[in-house]
Design an enzyme around this catalytic site. Structure first.
Site, PDB file in Angstrom:
ATOM      1  N   GLU A  90      -6.344  41.800  79.010  1.00  0.00           N
ATOM      2  CA  GLU A  90      -7.502  42.680  78.791  1.00  0.00           C
ATOM      3  C   GLU A  90      -8.636  42.375  79.771  1.00  0.00           C
ATOM      4  O   GLU A  90      -9.816  42.361  79.405  1.00  0.00           O
ATOM      5  CB  GLU A  90      -8.000  42.594  77.341  1.00  0.00           C
ATOM      6  N   HIS A 114       1.135  42.131  78.039  1.00  0.00           N
ATOM      7  CA  HIS A 114       0.314  42.614  76.927  1.00  0.00           C
ATOM      8  C   HIS A 114       1.124  43.687  76.215  1.00  0.00           C
ATOM      9  O   HIS A 114       1.228  44.824  76.670  1.00  0.00           O
ATOM     10  CB  HIS A 114      -1.015  43.183  77.422  1.00  0.00           C
ATOM     11  N   PRO A 129       0.909  47.300  64.364  1.00  0.00           N
ATOM     12  CA  PRO A 129       1.955  46.678  63.534  1.00  0.00           C
ATOM     13  C   PRO A 129       3.036  47.651  63.092  1.00  0.00           C
ATOM     14  O   PRO A 129       4.138  47.217  62.720  1.00  0.00           O
ATOM     15  CB  PRO A 129       1.178  46.150  62.319  1.00  0.00           C
ATOM     16  N   ASP A 145      -0.160  38.430  75.290  1.00  0.00           N
ATOM     17  CA  ASP A 145      -0.591  38.814  73.951  1.00  0.00           C
ATOM     18  C   ASP A 145       0.504  39.711  73.395  1.00  0.00           C
ATOM     19  O   ASP A 145       0.615  40.877  73.762  1.00  0.00           O
ATOM     20  CB  ASP A 145      -1.927  39.551  74.016  1.00  0.00           C
ATOM     21  N   ASN A 188       0.981  40.417  70.124  1.00  0.00           N
ATOM     22  CA  ASN A 188       0.592  41.112  68.890  1.00  0.00           C
ATOM     23  C   ASN A 188       1.664  40.985  67.814  1.00  0.00           C
ATOM     24  O   ASN A 188       2.013  41.952  67.134  1.00  0.00           O
ATOM     25  CB  ASN A 188       0.308  42.585  69.184  1.00  0.00           C
TER      26      ASN A 188
END
Length: 644
Positions: free
Chosen positions: A443, A554, A559, A629, A631
């Site tokens: 980011e 990334h 979800p 990342d 997630n």
């Protein structure tokens, strides 16, 4: 005493009346103590005069106005700490405060006054619990088709429209079941029962989750009116989440109370509490806390940890200031502070702009930040010597792009802490403290890479590469500067960059024949512009200058799109295998096919498993570092895929 005056006004007096005069009708009376008024219930209605002149020709309108003035004087006396007014227990029976004659300065001030009047009606012991119980009985009788018998309730128990009254939708004091004068109650399903309890004596102690509890707070079922769902007792955990300790003249709170962490509502109103313990911060599930009508002069800063609070009522105390930590109560909707000698700046802000504005002010004003403790390293392999030249230190960090750091998204953070100018300096201090050999950032805004990170890290001996997200392809030059992406930095004294490679999941999927082209796949996968950047590095300080492959990814955030995360990660590992073949001298690995036809599920799964095993053997020969990342959580399929 000679300085005590009791004055009652409840109707029109004939001219020339002196001393005591009888009155007709059922109206409240005003009690005057040292010039301060409090509305109470006096029966039978009458007027008391002592050391006072008679009022000549007073109309009923004037009498009501005088009663309102008396009530206003009572509020002032309570705020100033009048010893006779410090406890509502000086009155017998329900405390009924007449509307004050204060002219609201705004709609927020009007809300404060309404909430204050609502709070003052709850001075009797266990007011909330008794009112809820009475309403439940009324509902049970209504649903059962029987006639409600008011004799089941104790004298003075208010029951009408309790739900609206407590939620603030109604500001009218609760009425009593007196037949014709009652207000219809909101009928709720039986599942809302058994939500509150009260503790009546020191010997009546109970443990959460113990054997059967009923809505009346006893171990025995109520005599009439409340059917109990027996299957509810089989469930684990407490059946009640609200506790009413109001109007009991408590001077201290026992510490075990704060072990009831399941509480969502706690009523401590109209007691003799001079302080709230810091341990109240353990009640992290609290949504409503009422501590009105006490002797509080300060609020513990730890209360700011109860971030789920939506209603905090502190009316009629002695509070002069508020801790900045209350600014963390970002979900707070109602903060009641009328009747306190509060600082004019805070009082004016609350009355003019409301609770949210005051919370934001406290949040932004709390500039004194406690330095967080040093990060603790976790040793995964204690046999490795960290001072060995073969060891590489790597740091991965999502720095949060400025356009995503909005007060709407992070409304628990001070606005100054969200500014990029503040955050970038904090980030640089972290990077400078660790001095890792390889830094992977996600980011990173394109303009910030060119104007900040590249120069700052260059001064520390780093070189870097940057990859923007796919959306930058269709944007103008000015818009591209605001697109975020991934950046990988490395110490130039240790590494040389042999190649830089970008994998755009979206673009790569379009060129793959093994992806099934269908609407569902297009909608779920092709609209995501996530990327992974690869840096092929040569380690200059080791013999033979071995190759190190660094992936910086990334993955999609939502979800609900776990399948998209898995596909993106599988594509990452495939691309890494291709780069290892190209720059590391490894044999080619067959690609993993994500598609298939109906009926060949078993053979397809076996083929994919064999390919993954072959790919894993190749990775064991390559120095590969995968950062990013993702997630995902440790119990996700993505974590299992990468770890195996």
């Amino acid at each position: 005493g000679s300085n005590t005056h009791l004055v009652g006004m409840a109707g029109a007096l004939v001219p020339g009346d002196h001393g005591m005069g009888g009155m007709g009708g059922v109206m409240p009376s005003a009690m005057m103590v040292n010039g301060a008024g409090m509305m109470g219930s006096m029966a039978p209605p009458h007027a008391l005069y002592a050391n006072s002149e008679g009022v000549s020709g007073m109309s009923s309108v004037q009498a009501v106005a005088a009663a309102q003035a008396a009530a206003q004087a009572a509020a002032v006396a309570a705020a100033q700490g009048n010893p006779m007014m410090s406890s509502p227990s000086v009155m017998s029976g329900p405390l009924q405060m007449a509307p004050t004659s204060v002219i609201p300065s705004s709609q927020y001030h009007q809300q404060q006054i309404n909430l204050q009047q609502r709070s003052r009606t709850s001075a009797t012991p266990h007011y909330h619990a008794r009112a809820a119980m009475a309403l439940q009985r009324q509902q049970a009788n209504y649903l059962g088709g029987t006639t409600f018998d008011p004799s089941h309730m104790s004298s003075g128990t208010p029951v009408s429209n309790y739900a609206d009254f407590l939620s603030g939708r109604s500001t009218t004091p609760l009425g009593h079941m007196n037949g014709q004068g009652s207000t219809p109650a909101i009928i709720r399903p039986p599942s809302t029962r058994a939500k509150s309890t009260s503790i009546g004596s020191a010997n009546d102690r109970r443990t959460p989750g113990a054997t059967t509890y009923y809505p009346n707070g006893n171990a025995n079922p109520p005599a009439t009116g409340t059917p109990v769902q027996q299957n509810a007792t089989a469930k684990s955990g407490p059946r009640w989440t609200e506790l009413d300790l109001g109007g009991m003249n408590l001077r201290a709170i026992s510490s075990p109370l704060f072990k009831y962490t399941f509480l969502t509502k706690l009523y401590l109103n109209h007691n003799q509490l001079a302080s709230l313990p810091a341990a109240i911060s353990q009640l992290r599930n609290l949504e409503e806390l009422d501590a009105s009508g006490n002797l509080l002069s300060a609020i513990p800063p730890e209360l700011g940890l109860c971030c789920k609070l939506k209603e905090l009522l502190l009316f009629d105390n002695r509070i002069t200031d508020l801790p900045y930590e209350l600014g963390t109560l970002y979900q707070l909707e109602s903060l009641g502070l009328e009747g306190n000698p509060l600082q004019e700046e805070l009082k004016g802000l609350l009355q003019k702009e409301g609770t949210r504005a005051l919370v934001e002010y406290l949040r932004d004003s709390g500039t004194a930040m406690v330095t967080p403790p040093d990060r603790q390293w976790i040793a995964l392999d204690k046999d490795v010597k960290t001072d060995s030249p073969d060891v590489i230190t790597v740091l991965s960090y999502n720095v949060l792009c400025p356009k995503y750091a909005t007060p709407q998204m992070y409304n628990y953070c001070p606005s100054w802490a969200l500014t990029w100018e503040y955050r970038r300096d904090t980030i640089m201090s972290e990077l400078n403290a660790f001095q890792p050999d390889i830094i992977c950032l996600q980011e990173v805004e394109a303009s910030q890479f060119d104007e900040f990170f590249k120069d700052k890290l260059g001064e520390m001996g780093y070189e870097g590469v940057f990859w923007t997200k796919s959306r930058a392809r269709t944007m103008s030059e000015g818009e591209r500067k605001l697109v975020d992406g991934c950046a990988t930095f490395y110490k130039s004294s240790m590494f040389k960059c042999m190649a830089s490679h970008l994998l755009e999941f979206q673009q790569s999927a379009l060129s793959r024949k093994d992806f099934r082209k269908c609407d569902d796949f297009f909608n779920r996968f092709m609209t995501k512009d996530n990327i992974v950047g690869f840096a092929v590095l040569k380690h200059c300080k080791l013999p033979g200058e071995p190759t190190v492959f660094v992936a910086n990814a990334h993955v999609h955030w939502d979800p609900e799109f776990t399948d998209v995360k898995m596909v993106q990660t599988a594509m990452l590992t495939e691309e890494l295998a291709l780069l290892a073949k190209k720059y590391g001298g490894l044999a080619p690995a067959p690609p993993v096919h994500h598609g298939g036809t109906a009926g060949d599920g078993g053979s397809e799964a076996h083929r994919v498993q064999m390919q993954l095993q072959q790919q894993q053997k190749q990775f064991q020969k390559v120095a590969a570092i995968i950062c990013g990342d993702f997630n995902s959580t440790p119990d996700s399929g993505l974590y299992e895929f990468l770890s195996r």
